[in-house]
Design a protein around this motif. Structure first.
Motif, PDB file in Angstrom:
ATOM      1  N   ARG A 211       1.007  -1.178  -0.062  1.00 14.26           N
ATOM      2  CA  ARG A 211      -0.151  -0.022   0.127  1.00 14.26           C
ATOM      3  C   ARG A 211       0.746   1.281  -0.135  1.00 14.26           C
ATOM      4  NH1 ARG A 211      -4.313  -0.868   4.751  1.00 14.26           N
ATOM      5  NH2 ARG A 211      -2.134  -0.901   5.782  1.00 14.26           N
ATOM      6  N   ASN A 212       2.245   1.131  -0.152  1.00 12.29           N
ATOM      7  CA  ASN A 212       3.159   2.368  -0.038  1.00 12.29           C
ATOM      8  C   ASN A 212       3.057   3.214  -1.566  1.00 12.29           C
ATOM      9  OD1 ASN A 212       4.071   1.763   2.706  1.00 12.29           O
ATOM     10  ND2 ASN A 212       4.627  -0.062   1.619  1.00 12.29           N
ATOM     11  N   PRO A 213       2.724   4.548  -1.464  1.00 11.75           N
ATOM     12  CA  PRO A 213       2.884   5.052  -2.603  1.00 11.75           C
ATOM     13  C   PRO A 213       4.437   4.772  -3.021  1.00 11.75           C
ATOM     14  CG  PRO A 213       1.738   6.414  -1.299  1.00 11.75           C
ATOM     15  CD  PRO A 213       2.180   5.365  -0.531  1.00 11.75           C
ATOM     16  N   THR A 214       4.843   4.845  -4.450  1.00  9.65           N
ATOM     17  CA  THR A 214       6.158   4.611  -4.794  1.00  9.65           C
ATOM     18  C   THR A 214       6.224   5.304  -6.063  1.00  9.65           C
ATOM     19  OG1 THR A 214       6.284   2.728  -3.556  1.00  9.65           O
ATOM     20  CG2 THR A 214       7.978   3.018  -5.144  1.00  9.65           C
TER      21      THR A 214
ATOM     22  N   TRP B 201       7.108  12.631  -0.060  1.00 13.18           N
ATOM     23  CA  TRP B 201       6.372  11.385  -0.363  1.00 13.18           C
ATOM     24  C   TRP B 201       6.940  10.480   0.954  1.00 13.18           C
ATOM     25  CZ3 TRP B 201       8.688  12.446  -5.553  1.00 13.18           C
ATOM     26  CH2 TRP B 201       7.812  13.020  -6.478  1.00 13.18           C
TER      27      TRP B 201
ATOM     28  N   SER C  24       6.829   7.262   1.513  1.00  8.84           N
ATOM     29  CA  SER C  24       7.310   5.912   1.104  1.00  8.84           C
ATOM     30  C   SER C  24       8.715   6.081   0.462  1.00  8.84           C
ATOM     31  CB  SER C  24       6.267   5.285   0.229  1.00  8.84           C
ATOM     32  OG  SER C  24       5.278   5.128   0.900  1.00  8.84           O
TER      33      SER C  24
ATOM     34  N   THR D 148       4.971  -2.065  -3.102  1.00 11.95           N
ATOM     35  CA  THR D 148       3.801  -1.160  -3.535  1.00 11.95           C
ATOM     36  C   THR D 148       3.042  -2.105  -4.143  1.00 11.95           C
ATOM     37  OG1 THR D 148       3.617   0.963  -4.790  1.00 11.95           O
ATOM     38  CG2 THR D 148       5.141  -0.694  -5.558  1.00 11.95           C
TER      39      THR D 148
ATOM     40  N   LYS E 169      -0.331   2.134  -6.862  1.00  5.38           N
ATOM     41  CA  LYS E 169       0.288   2.946  -5.922  1.00  5.38           C
ATOM     42  C   LYS E 169       1.600   3.256  -6.624  1.00  5.38           C
ATOM     43  CE  LYS E 169      -2.322   3.155  -2.403  1.00  5.38           C
ATOM     44  NZ  LYS E 169      -2.594   4.496  -1.665  1.00  5.38           N
TER      45      LYS E 169
ATOM     46  N   ALA F 163       4.314   4.999  -9.347  1.00  4.03           N
ATOM     47  CA  ALA F 163       4.402   5.884 -10.396  1.00  4.03           C
ATOM     48  C   ALA F 163       5.930   5.700 -10.967  1.00  4.03           C
ATOM     49  CB  ALA F 163       4.133   7.354 -10.073  1.00  4.03           C
TER      50      ALA F 163
END
Length: 140
Positions: free
Chosen positions: A44-47, A67, A69, A120, A124, A126
């Motif tokens: 669930r970590n935005p990466t 950010w 994460s 991630t 989540k 990018a």
């Protein structure tokens, strides 16, 4: 540490790890993970997966603290300075000209490794690139 900057956040809360993952052709490629210490590996970590590999320049891992994460830096075959060692030269040639597909395969494999190891998940993640790697969006 290459340099120390005056920061408005506690750098001691973050860590940098180097991992190796297999690319499509089986080559072990390195990636630096820069993230908050104790980050749960729950997918669930935005990466942000960042890559740069052109013009004989190597980029050191760093962090954008906004950010939580962190960033994942991956080395690009074709991007390491070719004149510093035989290993780097071979990596540079392995991602140049008719071997350019390796660069895209490495990037995709890095994303898959991050997802498989639950750093991630697809929604989540990018991607971001610069220089010659700015063209990653189409093939990736």
């Amino acid at each position: 540490m290459l340099r120390h900057s005056q920061l408005s956040f506690d750098a001691g809360q973050y860590q940098t790890d180097q991992v190796f993952y297999p690319s499509k052709d089986g080559t072990q490629v390195s990636m630096f993970l820069v993230h908050r210490k104790g980050m749960p590996l729950d997918g669930r970590n935005p990466t942000v997966l960042y890559g740069y590999g052109g013009f004989n320049v190597a980029i050191s891992p760093s962090l954008a603290p906004r950010w939580s994460s962190g960033w994942k830096w991956r080395r690009v075959r074709g991007g390491q300075p070719a004149r510093r060692s035989r290993i780097r030269r071979s990596l540079a040639l392995a991602g140049a000209r008719h071997n350019k597909q390796n660069v895209f395969d490495d990037f995709i494999a890095a994303a898959e490794w991050l997802i498989h190891n639950r750093y991630t998940s697809t929604p989540k993640l990018a991607i971001f690139g610069a220089a010659t790697e700015a063209c990653w969006w189409a093939p990736a």
